[in-house]
Design a protein around this motif. Structure first.
Motif, PDB file in Angstrom:
ATOM      1  N   LYS A  96       0.150  -1.705 -24.683  1.00 63.74           N
ATOM      2  CA  LYS A  96       0.810  -0.818 -25.645  1.00 63.74           C
ATOM      3  C   LYS A  96       1.336   0.432 -24.939  1.00 63.74           C
ATOM      4  N   ILE A  97       0.534   0.981 -24.034  1.00 61.71           N
ATOM      5  CA  ILE A  97       0.955   2.161 -23.269  1.00 61.71           C
ATOM      6  C   ILE A  97       2.204   1.842 -22.465  1.00 61.71           C
ATOM      7  N   LEU A  98       2.190   0.723 -21.750  1.00 59.59           N
ATOM      8  CA  LEU A  98       3.328   0.352 -20.901  1.00 59.59           C
ATOM      9  C   LEU A  98       4.583   0.106 -21.728  1.00 59.59           C
ATOM     10  N   TYR A  99       4.422  -0.551 -22.855  1.00 56.20           N
ATOM     11  CA  TYR A  99       5.566  -0.833 -23.736  1.00 56.20           C
ATOM     12  C   TYR A  99       6.201   0.472 -24.219  1.00 56.20           C
ATOM     13  N   ASP A 100       5.345   1.409 -24.654  1.00 58.77           N
ATOM     14  CA  ASP A 100       5.848   2.689 -25.154  1.00 58.77           C
ATOM     15  C   ASP A 100       6.519   3.499 -24.045  1.00 58.77           C
ATOM     16  N   LEU A 101       5.920   3.509 -22.868  1.00 59.32           N
ATOM     17  CA  LEU A 101       6.523   4.226 -21.742  1.00 59.32           C
ATOM     18  C   LEU A 101       7.871   3.612 -21.366  1.00 59.32           C
ATOM     19  N   ALA A 102       7.929   2.284 -21.356  1.00 59.81           N
ATOM     20  CA  ALA A 102       9.165   1.594 -20.967  1.00 59.81           C
ATOM     21  C   ALA A 102      10.324   1.917 -21.889  1.00 59.81           C
ATOM     22  N   LEU A 103      10.019   2.089 -23.166  1.00 58.27           N
ATOM     23  CA  LEU A 103      11.079   2.336 -24.145  1.00 58.27           C
ATOM     24  C   LEU A 103      11.387   3.814 -24.367  1.00 58.27           C
ATOM     25  N   ASN A 104      10.372   4.652 -24.259  1.00 59.57           N
ATOM     26  CA  ASN A 104      10.528   6.006 -24.789  1.00 59.57           C
ATOM     27  C   ASN A 104      10.392   7.136 -23.782  1.00 59.57           C
ATOM     28  N   ASP A 105       9.869   6.875 -22.585  1.00 50.50           N
ATOM     29  CA  ASP A 105       9.665   7.988 -21.662  1.00 50.50           C
ATOM     30  C   ASP A 105      11.006   8.593 -21.241  1.00 50.50           C
ATOM     31  N   GLN A 106      11.042   9.902 -21.092  1.00 50.69           N
ATOM     32  CA  GLN A 106      12.277  10.583 -20.707  1.00 50.69           C
ATOM     33  C   GLN A 106      12.630  10.374 -19.242  1.00 50.69           C
ATOM     34  N   SER A 107      11.640  10.037 -18.413  1.00 53.60           N
ATOM     35  CA  SER A 107      11.864   9.860 -16.984  1.00 53.60           C
ATOM     36  C   SER A 107      12.219   8.413 -16.660  1.00 53.60           C
ATOM     37  N   ALA A 108      13.321   8.232 -15.960  1.00 50.69           N
ATOM     38  CA  ALA A 108      13.748   6.881 -15.596  1.00 50.69           C
ATOM     39  C   ALA A 108      12.750   6.198 -14.671  1.00 50.69           C
ATOM     40  N   ILE A 109      12.138   6.964 -13.763  1.00 48.39           N
ATOM     41  CA  ILE A 109      11.194   6.343 -12.830  1.00 48.39           C
ATOM     42  C   ILE A 109       9.951   5.862 -13.570  1.00 48.39           C
ATOM     43  N   VAL A 110       9.541   6.598 -14.596  1.00 53.41           N
ATOM     44  CA  VAL A 110       8.399   6.159 -15.412  1.00 53.41           C
ATOM     45  C   VAL A 110       8.761   4.892 -16.174  1.00 53.41           C
ATOM     46  N   ARG A 111       9.921   4.879 -16.801  1.00 54.40           N
ATOM     47  CA  ARG A 111      10.348   3.675 -17.534  1.00 54.40           C
ATOM     48  C   ARG A 111      10.434   2.477 -16.587  1.00 54.40           C
ATOM     49  N   SER A 112      10.929   2.724 -15.391  1.00 47.29           N
ATOM     50  CA  SER A 112      11.080   1.641 -14.408  1.00 47.29           C
ATOM     51  C   SER A 112       9.728   1.047 -14.027  1.00 47.29           C
ATOM     52  N   TYR A 113       8.766   1.906 -13.681  1.00 46.28           N
ATOM     53  CA  TYR A 113       7.432   1.403 -13.322  1.00 46.28           C
ATOM     54  C   TYR A 113       6.769   0.711 -14.518  1.00 46.28           C
ATOM     55  N   ALA A 114       6.988   1.223 -15.706  1.00 46.12           N
ATOM     56  CA  ALA A 114       6.372   0.620 -16.893  1.00 46.12           C
ATOM     57  C   ALA A 114       6.905  -0.793 -17.135  1.00 46.12           C
ATOM     58  N   THR A 140      15.721  -2.836 -22.590  1.00 50.22           N
ATOM     59  CA  THR A 140      15.796  -2.270 -21.240  1.00 50.22           C
ATOM     60  C   THR A 140      16.963  -2.816 -20.416  1.00 50.22           C
ATOM     61  N   VAL A 141      17.542  -3.955 -20.797  1.00 56.28           N
ATOM     62  CA  VAL A 141      18.749  -4.414 -20.083  1.00 56.28           C
ATOM     63  C   VAL A 141      19.913  -3.457 -20.303  1.00 56.28           C
ATOM     64  N   LEU A 142      19.807  -2.642 -21.353  1.00 55.16           N
ATOM     65  CA  LEU A 142      20.873  -1.690 -21.677  1.00 55.16           C
ATOM     66  C   LEU A 142      20.528  -0.268 -21.245  1.00 55.16           C
ATOM     67  N   ASP A 143      19.390  -0.100 -20.580  1.00 53.26           N
ATOM     68  CA  ASP A 143      18.972   1.243 -20.178  1.00 53.26           C
ATOM     69  C   ASP A 143      20.018   1.871 -19.257  1.00 53.26           C
ATOM     70  N   LYS A 144      20.221   3.188 -19.385  1.00 50.22           N
ATOM     71  CA  LYS A 144      21.236   3.863 -18.579  1.00 50.22           C
ATOM     72  C   LYS A 144      20.835   3.981 -17.119  1.00 50.22           C
ATOM     73  N   SER A 145      19.556   3.771 -16.815  1.00 51.03           N
ATOM     74  CA  SER A 145      19.066   3.885 -15.444  1.00 51.03           C
ATOM     75  C   SER A 145      19.163   2.555 -14.695  1.00 51.03           C
ATOM     76  N   VAL A 146      19.737   2.602 -13.506  1.00 47.54           N
ATOM     77  CA  VAL A 146      19.790   1.418 -12.645  1.00 47.54           C
ATOM     78  C   VAL A 146      18.382   0.930 -12.321  1.00 47.54           C
ATOM     79  N   MET A 147      17.467   1.865 -12.054  1.00 45.09           N
ATOM     80  CA  MET A 147      16.091   1.488 -11.712  1.00 45.09           C
ATOM     81  C   MET A 147      15.450   0.669 -12.815  1.00 45.09           C
ATOM     82  N   VAL A 148      15.672   1.060 -14.046  1.00 43.06           N
ATOM     83  CA  VAL A 148      15.066   0.351 -15.181  1.00 43.06           C
ATOM     84  C   VAL A 148      15.679  -1.040 -15.320  1.00 43.06           C
ATOM     85  N   ARG A 149      16.979  -1.149 -15.113  1.00 44.19           N
ATOM     86  CA  ARG A 149      17.623  -2.467 -15.222  1.00 44.19           C
ATOM     87  C   ARG A 149      17.178  -3.382 -14.080  1.00 44.19           C
ATOM     88  N   VAL A 150      16.992  -2.821 -12.880  1.00 40.46           N
ATOM     89  CA  VAL A 150      16.439  -3.607 -11.769  1.00 40.46           C
ATOM     90  C   VAL A 150      15.037  -4.102 -12.124  1.00 40.46           C
TER      91      VAL A 150
END
Length: 288
Positions: A96-114, A140-150
């Motif tokens: 649940k923590i990882l899911y929420d971080l992946a979708l909602n965290d303001q930091s792209a690096i956090v979303r990426s690791y999640a 997350t395929v539509l995330d503005k961050s390249v890191m998250v899409r990778v």
């Protein structure tokens, strides 16, 4: 021939080994202290050591850190929760923590690791959470961050589910080459095959990013798509060639590659992949 590492890659490996040596014998408390180090790569190595050691103290720390006001600690928390050993209750909370971080965290690096960590948890659970990961990837395929899409492409590589194909096709059409590279890897590792996937791979043959182009060449050859024949001839005529490209000529089954393989033999001598491919193609030619 074996793929040669660049000087940059070797330097990265040397630094990683240095940090690993620095962390391997530290106490748990000293490793936790390193999570706040200014050097994020060193902090990440400390997190990897904590992840490997495991235990309820580290799990609770990571779960609490996921709510930290410091983005680096949230990123390291997401990393730790990805592969640390968890019991059923701990896993439910951590997912649940990882899911929420992946979708909602303001930091792209956090979303990426999640996202990556959610993929690791899905892999460890033997597809138990595949549907949830697919639901997450829809966003997350539509995330503005390249890191998250990778990270999304990586996460979709860890399990075989044809429902992920439309998402991977979106990633194959991404504007960034590294995203396309990982999407192509995910397609190849799971042996997905559709006409649209092949057409995406054909477009990747013009990529400047070698890794993306490499995945496309290997993928088309294994799918016996002869649109890759001339590209293979070109690649196998270079001063540096790769075992995998020699190997997939046997899968492609195009006998017009034989003269090129003979040239490879003259230039580099014999090796297993080359001998096998020549034997296969010579057998096919004898049947024509």
């Amino acid at each position: 021939m074996m793929m040669v590492r660049s000087a940059y890659d070797k330097k990265k490996d040397d630094i990683h080994f240095e940090y690993w040596q620095r962390c391997r014998y530290l106490t748990e408390d000293k490793l936790i202290a390193l999570l706040d180090h200014d050097n994020f790569k060193l902090s990440l190595e400390a997190a990897a050591s904590l992840q490997l050691r495991g235990g309820s103290k580290i799990i609770r720390l990571a779960q609490m850190d996921s709510f930290s006001n410091r983005y680096k600690r949230r990123a390291l928390a997401a990393f730790i929760l990805g592969q640390i050993k968890l019991n059923t209750k701990e896993e439910k909370i951590s997912l649940k923590i990882l899911y929420d971080l992946a979708l909602n965290d303001q930091s792209a690096i956090v979303r990426s690791y999640a996202v990556s960590s959610f993929g690791h948890r899905c892999e460890k659970a033997k597809k138990k959470y595949a549907d949830t990961l697919l639901s997450l990837a829809q966003s997350t395929v539509l995330d503005k961050s390249v890191m998250v899409r990778v990270s999304t492409a990586f996460a979709l590589s860890v399990f075989n589910n044809r429902a992920s194909i439309p998402l991977l096709i979106k990633l194959l059409k991404d504007t960034h080459s590294e995203v396309k590279n990982w999407a192509a890897f995910a397609v190849n590792v799971n042996n997905y095959d559709t006409p649209e996937i092949r057409n995406c791979f054909v477009l990747l043959l013009d990529e400047k990013n070698f890794e993306a182009r490499f995945e496309a060449i290997i993928g088309l050859a294994k799918r016996q798509d002869k649109r890759v024949t001339q590209i293979l001839i070109h690649e196998l005529s270079q001063e540096r060639i790769y075992d995998e490209m020699v190997e997939v000529t046997a899968y492609l089954g195009d006998v017009s590659l034989l003269p090129t393989l003979y040239q490879v033999k003259d230039k580099f001598g014999t090796f297993k992949e080359l001998n096998t491919s020549i034997k296969v193609l010579e057998h096919l030619k004898s049947k024509l």
